[in-house]
Motif scaffolding. Sequence first.
Motif, mmCIF file in Angstrom:
data_model
loop_
_atom_site.group_PDB
_atom_site.id
_atom_site.type_symbol
_atom_site.label_atom_id
_atom_site.label_comp_id
_atom_site.label_asym_id
_atom_site.label_seq_id
_atom_site.Cartn_x
_atom_site.Cartn_y
_atom_site.Cartn_z
ATOM 1 N N ALA A 74 50.314 90.005 43.573
ATOM 2 C CA ALA A 74 49.165 90.895 43.819
ATOM 3 C C ALA A 74 47.853 90.122 43.692
ATOM 4 O O ALA A 74 46.954 90.277 44.526
ATOM 5 C CB ALA A 74 49.192 92.077 42.856
ATOM 6 N N PHE A 75 47.753 89.282 42.675
ATOM 7 C CA PHE A 75 46.544 88.477 42.498
ATOM 8 C C PHE A 75 46.357 87.526 43.674
ATOM 9 O O PHE A 75 45.252 87.372 44.197
ATOM 10 C CB PHE A 75 46.623 87.703 41.185
ATOM 11 N N ALA A 76 47.456 86.901 44.117
ATOM 12 C CA ALA A 76 47.381 85.966 45.241
ATOM 13 C C ALA A 76 46.903 86.670 46.503
ATOM 14 O O ALA A 76 46.096 86.113 47.257
ATOM 15 C CB ALA A 76 48.742 85.315 45.466
ATOM 16 N N ARG A 77 47.390 87.873 46.749
ATOM 17 C CA ARG A 77 46.934 88.622 47.936
ATOM 18 C C ARG A 77 45.422 88.853 47.873
ATOM 19 O O ARG A 77 44.734 88.758 48.884
ATOM 20 C CB ARG A 77 47.657 89.962 48.023
ATOM 21 N N ASP A 78 44.924 89.163 46.688
ATOM 22 C CA ASP A 78 43.483 89.392 46.542
ATOM 23 C C ASP A 78 42.692 88.106 46.772
ATOM 24 O O ASP A 78 41.630 88.123 47.391
ATOM 25 C CB ASP A 78 43.171 89.961 45.153
ATOM 26 N N VAL A 79 43.205 86.988 46.294
ATOM 27 C CA VAL A 79 42.495 85.717 46.433
ATOM 28 C C VAL A 79 42.529 85.217 47.879
ATOM 29 O O VAL A 79 41.644 84.480 48.306
ATOM 30 C CB VAL A 79 43.076 84.674 45.452
ATOM 31 N N LEU A 117 41.054 75.138 46.374
ATOM 32 C CA LEU A 117 41.768 76.407 46.523
ATOM 33 C C LEU A 117 43.139 76.170 47.147
ATOM 34 O O LEU A 117 44.145 76.723 46.681
ATOM 35 C CB LEU A 117 40.938 77.369 47.380
ATOM 36 N N ASP A 118 43.209 75.316 48.156
ATOM 37 C CA ASP A 118 44.501 74.970 48.764
ATOM 38 C C ASP A 118 45.418 74.298 47.744
ATOM 39 O O ASP A 118 46.630 74.552 47.714
ATOM 40 C CB ASP A 118 44.303 74.047 49.968
ATOM 41 N N SER A 119 44.866 73.442 46.891
ATOM 42 C CA SER A 119 45.642 72.761 45.864
ATOM 43 C C SER A 119 46.201 73.759 44.842
ATOM 44 O O SER A 119 47.357 73.660 44.431
ATOM 45 C CB SER A 119 44.760 71.726 45.166
ATOM 46 N N VAL A 120 45.386 74.719 44.440
ATOM 47 C CA VAL A 120 45.834 75.759 43.499
ATOM 48 C C VAL A 120 46.940 76.585 44.144
ATOM 49 O O VAL A 120 47.955 76.884 43.498
ATOM 50 C CB VAL A 120 44.651 76.647 43.054
ATOM 51 N N PHE A 121 46.767 76.941 45.398
ATOM 52 C CA PHE A 121 47.812 77.688 46.109
ATOM 53 C C PHE A 121 49.127 76.895 46.097
ATOM 54 O O PHE A 121 50.186 77.443 45.806
ATOM 55 C CB PHE A 121 47.401 77.975 47.553
ATOM 56 N N ALA A 122 49.044 75.607 46.412
ATOM 57 C CA ALA A 122 50.253 74.777 46.464
ATOM 58 C C ALA A 122 50.943 74.707 45.103
ATOM 59 O O ALA A 122 52.172 74.776 45.023
ATOM 60 C CB ALA A 122 49.901 73.380 46.960
ATOM 61 N N ARG A 123 50.165 74.584 44.022
ATOM 62 C CA ARG A 123 50.753 74.526 42.676
ATOM 63 C C ARG A 123 51.510 75.800 42.324
ATOM 64 O O ARG A 123 52.434 75.772 41.530
ATOM 65 C CB ARG A 123 49.673 74.272 41.629
ATOM 66 N N HIS A 124 51.103 76.908 42.912
ATOM 67 C CA HIS A 124 51.742 78.192 42.607
ATOM 68 C C HIS A 124 52.692 78.654 43.708
ATOM 69 O O HIS A 124 53.078 79.815 43.748
ATOM 70 C CB HIS A 124 50.667 79.254 42.329
ATOM 71 N N GLY A 125 53.067 77.738 44.586
ATOM 72 C CA GLY A 125 54.073 78.040 45.609
ATOM 73 C C GLY A 125 53.567 78.875 46.765
ATOM 74 O O GLY A 125 54.357 79.487 47.475
ATOM 75 N N ILE A 126 52.263 78.898 46.973
ATOM 76 C CA ILE A 126 51.681 79.663 48.079
ATOM 77 C C ILE A 126 51.394 78.691 49.211
ATOM 78 O O ILE A 126 50.681 77.699 49.029
ATOM 79 C CB ILE A 126 50.390 80.380 47.639
ATOM 80 N N SER A 127 51.973 78.968 50.360
ATOM 81 C CA SER A 127 51.787 78.070 51.498
ATOM 82 C C SER A 127 51.381 78.857 52.738
ATOM 83 O O SER A 127 51.773 80.007 52.911
ATOM 84 C CB SER A 127 53.080 77.294 51.765
ATOM 85 N N GLY A 164 48.606 83.537 57.902
ATOM 86 C CA GLY A 164 49.609 84.183 57.071
ATOM 87 C C GLY A 164 50.018 83.250 55.946
ATOM 88 O O GLY A 164 49.838 82.032 56.033
ATOM 89 N N TYR A 165 50.573 83.815 54.883
ATOM 90 C CA TYR A 165 50.963 83.027 53.721
ATOM 91 C C TYR A 165 52.318 83.471 53.184
ATOM 92 O O TYR A 165 52.681 84.645 53.267
ATOM 93 C CB TYR A 165 49.923 83.155 52.599
ATOM 94 N N MET A 166 53.028 82.503 52.609
ATOM 95 C CA MET A 166 54.294 82.746 51.908
ATOM 96 C C MET A 166 54.065 82.421 50.438
ATOM 97 O O MET A 166 53.264 81.535 50.116
ATOM 98 C CB MET A 166 55.401 81.828 52.439
#
Length: 184
Positions: A74-79, A117-127, A164-166
């Motif tokens: 949910a937090f990732a969707r908001d970010v 921001l892209d680096s933080v996404f990658a650390r948390h498995g968001i691609s 889009g994101y996974m």
Amino acid sequence: MNTDAGDVQDEALDLREEAAEPAPEVTEQGRLSELEAELAEAKAAVMYAQAETQNVRRRFEKEAQDAKTYAATAFARDVLSVADNLSRALSVIPPELREDEKMKGLVVGLEATGRELDSVFARHGISKIVAMGEMLDPNRHQAMMEVPSADVEPGTIVQEIQSGYMIRDRLLRPALVGVAKKGD
């Protein structure tokens, strides 16, 4: 004659009593069979209970692992909206402002923020989902419009409206895309 008739009656009575009373061995054997059947039934019930307990434990462990893995969904969707706005802001900065000494620091800072921001996404498995040039996959893309095109095969993504994101192996947000259709 009475003695013969009495003897026959006594023998008949004895036979009836023997038939009415089961033999002790038969009763013990029958009881043993009943107890063995109850034991087998109890063993089966215990095995079933152990299997059910193990299934519940595995299901709980999987749910706990999923909760840990996908807790930030949910937090990732908001970010993602913040990432979209930052990306849009960077894309509309004209080349003259990028070279202007007064604005160069701001542009470099915004680009660094985007990379972080892209680096933080990658650390948390968001691609980010790759969409351009791919065939439409309804599990990852949402077609918003069809674009006539003779250059590419129908169903090919020719425009990306929103990335889009996974999150690991789950869809976080589908890519909003324009899809090629046969030219008129």
